[in-house]
Motif scaffolding. Structure first.
Motif, PDB file in Angstrom:
ATOM      1  N   VAL A  57      29.136  16.870  65.020  1.00 44.24           N
ATOM      2  CA  VAL A  57      28.673  18.197  64.637  1.00 44.24           C
ATOM      3  C   VAL A  57      29.718  18.835  63.743  1.00 44.24           C
ATOM      4  O   VAL A  57      30.889  18.938  64.111  1.00 44.24           O
ATOM      5  N   PRO A  58      29.328  19.255  62.531  1.00 45.40           N
ATOM      6  CA  PRO A  58      30.318  19.852  61.639  1.00 45.40           C
ATOM      7  C   PRO A  58      30.812  21.184  62.178  1.00 45.40           C
ATOM      8  O   PRO A  58      30.090  21.912  62.840  1.00 45.40           O
ATOM      9  N   VAL A  59      32.059  21.496  61.867  1.00 44.08           N
ATOM     10  CA  VAL A  59      32.639  22.759  62.293  1.00 44.08           C
ATOM     11  C   VAL A  59      32.108  23.872  61.405  1.00 44.08           C
ATOM     12  O   VAL A  59      32.050  23.746  60.183  1.00 44.08           O
ATOM     13  N   ALA A  60      31.699  24.962  62.029  1.00 44.52           N
ATOM     14  CA  ALA A  60      31.142  26.076  61.265  1.00 44.52           C
ATOM     15  C   ALA A  60      32.207  26.686  60.361  1.00 44.52           C
ATOM     16  O   ALA A  60      33.378  26.782  60.750  1.00 44.52           O
ATOM     17  N   PRO A  61      31.836  27.066  59.139  1.00 39.85           N
ATOM     18  CA  PRO A  61      32.814  27.682  58.247  1.00 39.85           C
ATOM     19  C   PRO A  61      33.279  29.026  58.775  1.00 39.85           C
ATOM     20  O   PRO A  61      32.623  29.649  59.604  1.00 39.85           O
ATOM     21  N   ALA A  62      34.428  29.476  58.276  1.00 37.10           N
ATOM     22  CA  ALA A  62      35.020  30.700  58.788  1.00 37.10           C
ATOM     23  C   ALA A  62      34.414  31.946  58.166  1.00 37.10           C
ATOM     24  O   ALA A  62      34.501  33.028  58.744  1.00 37.10           O
ATOM     25  N   GLY A  63      33.859  31.829  56.975  1.00 34.05           N
ATOM     26  CA  GLY A  63      33.319  33.001  56.293  1.00 34.05           C
ATOM     27  C   GLY A  63      32.084  32.675  55.487  1.00 34.05           C
ATOM     28  O   GLY A  63      31.483  31.615  55.651  1.00 34.05           O
ATOM     29  N   LYS A  64      31.725  33.595  54.599  1.00 34.79           N
ATOM     30  CA  LYS A  64      30.519  33.443  53.785  1.00 34.79           C
ATOM     31  C   LYS A  64      30.827  33.333  52.292  1.00 34.79           C
ATOM     32  O   LYS A  64      29.913  33.225  51.482  1.00 34.79           O
ATOM     33  N   GLY A  65      32.095  33.365  51.944  1.00 31.98           N
ATOM     34  CA  GLY A  65      32.452  33.359  50.535  1.00 31.98           C
ATOM     35  C   GLY A  65      32.308  31.997  49.887  1.00 31.98           C
ATOM     36  O   GLY A  65      32.429  30.961  50.533  1.00 31.98           O
ATOM     37  N   VAL A  66      32.043  32.005  48.573  1.00 29.01           N
ATOM     38  CA  VAL A  66      31.836  30.787  47.794  1.00 29.01           C
ATOM     39  C   VAL A  66      32.658  30.862  46.513  1.00 29.01           C
ATOM     40  O   VAL A  66      32.711  31.907  45.852  1.00 29.01           O
ATOM     41  N   VAL A  67      33.314  29.753  46.188  1.00 27.94           N
ATOM     42  CA  VAL A  67      33.973  29.597  44.890  1.00 27.94           C
ATOM     43  C   VAL A  67      33.381  28.375  44.216  1.00 27.94           C
ATOM     44  O   VAL A  67      33.350  27.294  44.803  1.00 27.94           O
ATOM     45  N   LYS A  68      32.899  28.546  43.016  1.00 26.87           N
ATOM     46  CA  LYS A  68      32.305  27.433  42.288  1.00 26.87           C
ATOM     47  C   LYS A  68      32.786  27.448  40.849  1.00 26.87           C
ATOM     48  O   LYS A  68      33.305  28.461  40.353  1.00 26.87           O
ATOM     49  N   GLY A  69      32.600  26.316  40.163  1.00 31.60           N
ATOM     50  CA  GLY A  69      33.005  26.256  38.771  1.00 31.60           C
ATOM     51  C   GLY A  69      32.917  24.851  38.227  1.00 31.60           C
ATOM     52  O   GLY A  69      32.326  23.948  38.839  1.00 31.60           O
ATOM     53  N   THR A  70      33.539  24.648  37.072  1.00 33.46           N
ATOM     54  CA  THR A  70      33.487  23.368  36.366  1.00 33.46           C
ATOM     55  C   THR A  70      34.863  23.059  35.787  1.00 33.46           C
ATOM     56  O   THR A  70      35.577  23.966  35.349  1.00 33.46           O
ATOM     57  N   VAL A  71      35.207  21.777  35.790  1.00 33.63           N
ATOM     58  CA  VAL A  71      36.455  21.322  35.176  1.00 33.63           C
ATOM     59  C   VAL A  71      36.095  20.547  33.917  1.00 33.63           C
ATOM     60  O   VAL A  71      35.317  19.577  33.973  1.00 33.63           O
ATOM     61  N   SER A  72      36.663  20.976  32.787  1.00 31.65           N
ATOM     62  CA  SER A  72      36.331  20.374  31.495  1.00 31.65           C
ATOM     63  C   SER A  72      37.551  19.696  30.886  1.00 31.65           C
ATOM     64  O   SER A  72      38.696  19.911  31.311  1.00 31.65           O
ATOM     65  N   PHE A  73      37.273  18.883  29.881  1.00 34.77           N
ATOM     66  CA  PHE A  73      38.323  18.255  29.089  1.00 34.77           C
ATOM     67  C   PHE A  73      38.041  18.598  27.630  1.00 34.77           C
ATOM     68  O   PHE A  73      36.966  18.285  27.102  1.00 34.77           O
ATOM     69  N   THR A  74      39.007  19.236  26.986  1.00 33.20           N
ATOM     70  CA  THR A  74      38.833  19.627  25.588  1.00 33.20           C
ATOM     71  C   THR A  74      39.495  18.596  24.673  1.00 33.20           C
ATOM     72  O   THR A  74      40.544  18.032  25.011  1.00 33.20           O
ATOM     73  N   GLY A  75      38.873  18.369  23.557  1.00 29.59           N
ATOM     74  CA  GLY A  75      39.389  17.391  22.616  1.00 29.59           C
ATOM     75  C   GLY A  75      38.850  16.002  22.917  1.00 29.59           C
ATOM     76  O   GLY A  75      37.940  15.814  23.731  1.00 29.59           O
ATOM     77  N   THR A  76      39.437  15.037  22.241  1.00 32.07           N
ATOM     78  CA  THR A  76      39.003  13.642  22.406  1.00 32.07           C
ATOM     79  C   THR A  76      39.915  12.935  23.399  1.00 32.07           C
ATOM     80  O   THR A  76      41.136  12.884  23.201  1.00 32.07           O
ATOM     81  N   PRO A  77      39.356  12.397  24.489  1.00 28.98           N
ATOM     82  CA  PRO A  77      40.212  11.710  25.473  1.00 28.98           C
ATOM     83  C   PRO A  77      40.780  10.434  24.889  1.00 28.98           C
ATOM     84  O   PRO A  77      40.126   9.752  24.078  1.00 28.98           O
TER      85      PRO A  77
END
Length: 276
Positions: A57-77
């Motif tokens: 059984v997963p442990v319930a989270p402590a709060g209701k907050g969410v952080v989301k986003g994206t990680v990008s790479f600029t230029g030519t790898p």
């Protein structure tokens, strides 16, 4: 004896002779019908599937907050380097190029995004270990997070000998050998340092990382570069994005219960040079 009496006697004899034949043609007796209760019990027994073990059984989270986003790479790898030649048949199907920098459509994979520091009220470390498999002479997954105090389990799905050498910074944490398709081996995550690097000395191209964190709020980006952290209590936090060759990026974020907070990170080729 009259003719009538003789005729009746003949008919009686014929009837007696025919009687066994009639009995022989009768249908054999049917088995006694099963009682409704027994039939119902047999039906229920046949229909009952084998039950799988219950998941933890997963442990319930402590709060209701969410952080989301994206990680990008600029230029030519930069182009990925070729891996050393392989002659082990158990490694057939492995990739031919180095996997340390994976960029697709400008999105960066294998970045651990985490909340730094302790979080009041955060759930404890899970009892189940994180798992690293060895498949086609490749560590799977290559990068993942863990909660400080967790164990890490190493599996060997290959029909060849591997060894798992754990390194924190430049110090060896452990070195275990695993027989072909042998049983899993479990080790505690080191308490010093937060980045555990894994190497196989038999197949030197094999590399993986387990990043431990004092709280369970972390995620590893996939091919789309996205991450999603949930269950945070309201407050202000430092969010860090870690990549094995590009280093780290940080940002401050304020988390509320009623709306998700968004933070994006961008790496580029010069970040790799700066780390070196």
């Amino acid at each position: 004896m009259t003719l009538r009496t003789l005729g009746l006697s003949m008919v009686g004899v014929a009837g007696l002779l025919a009687l066994p034949a009639c009995k022989k043609e009768e249908a054999p007796p049917q088995p006694a019908p099963t009682t409704p209760v027994a039939a119902q019990g047999a039906k229920e027994h046949a229909a009952t599937p084998i039950q799988a073990p219950e998941a933890a059984v997963p442990v319930a989270p402590a709060g209701k907050g969410v952080v989301k986003g994206t990680v990008s790479f600029t230029g030519t790898p930069p182009p990925a380097a070729d891996l050393p030649a392989n002659s082990d048949p158990a490694c057939e199907g492995r990739g031919d190029r180095d996997q340390s920098l994976l960029v697709k459509d400008g999105k960066l994979q294998n970045v651990v995004v985490r909340i730094r520091g302790t979080v009041p009220g955060a759930p404890p470390a899970p009892k189940a270990p994180v798992v690293v498999d060895q498949s086609k002479c490749t560590y799977v997954p290559r990068v993942q997070g863990a909660v400080a105090g967790q164990s890490v389990m190493f599996k060997n799905s290959d029909g060849t000998l591997h060894n798992v050498r754990g390194v924190v910074s430049t110090r060896a944490a452990f070195n275990v050998a695993q027989a072909p398709s042998g049983p899993p081996v479990e080790r505690k995550l080191p308490t010093e340092g937060d980045v555990l690097k894994l190497k196989c000395d038999i197949h030197p191209w094999m590399t993986a990382f387990v990043v431990s964190n004092p709280n369970p709020y972390f995620a590893t980006t996939g091919a789309d570069g996205a991450f999603f952290l949930e269950g945070l209590p309201a407050g202000t936090y430092t969010v860090e994005a870690w990549h094995e060759t590009l280093g780290t990026k940080t940002a401050e974020v304020t988390v509320k219960d009623d709306a998700p907070a968004t933070v994006d990170f961008a790496f580029s080729a010069p970040d790799a040079s700066a780390k070196q």
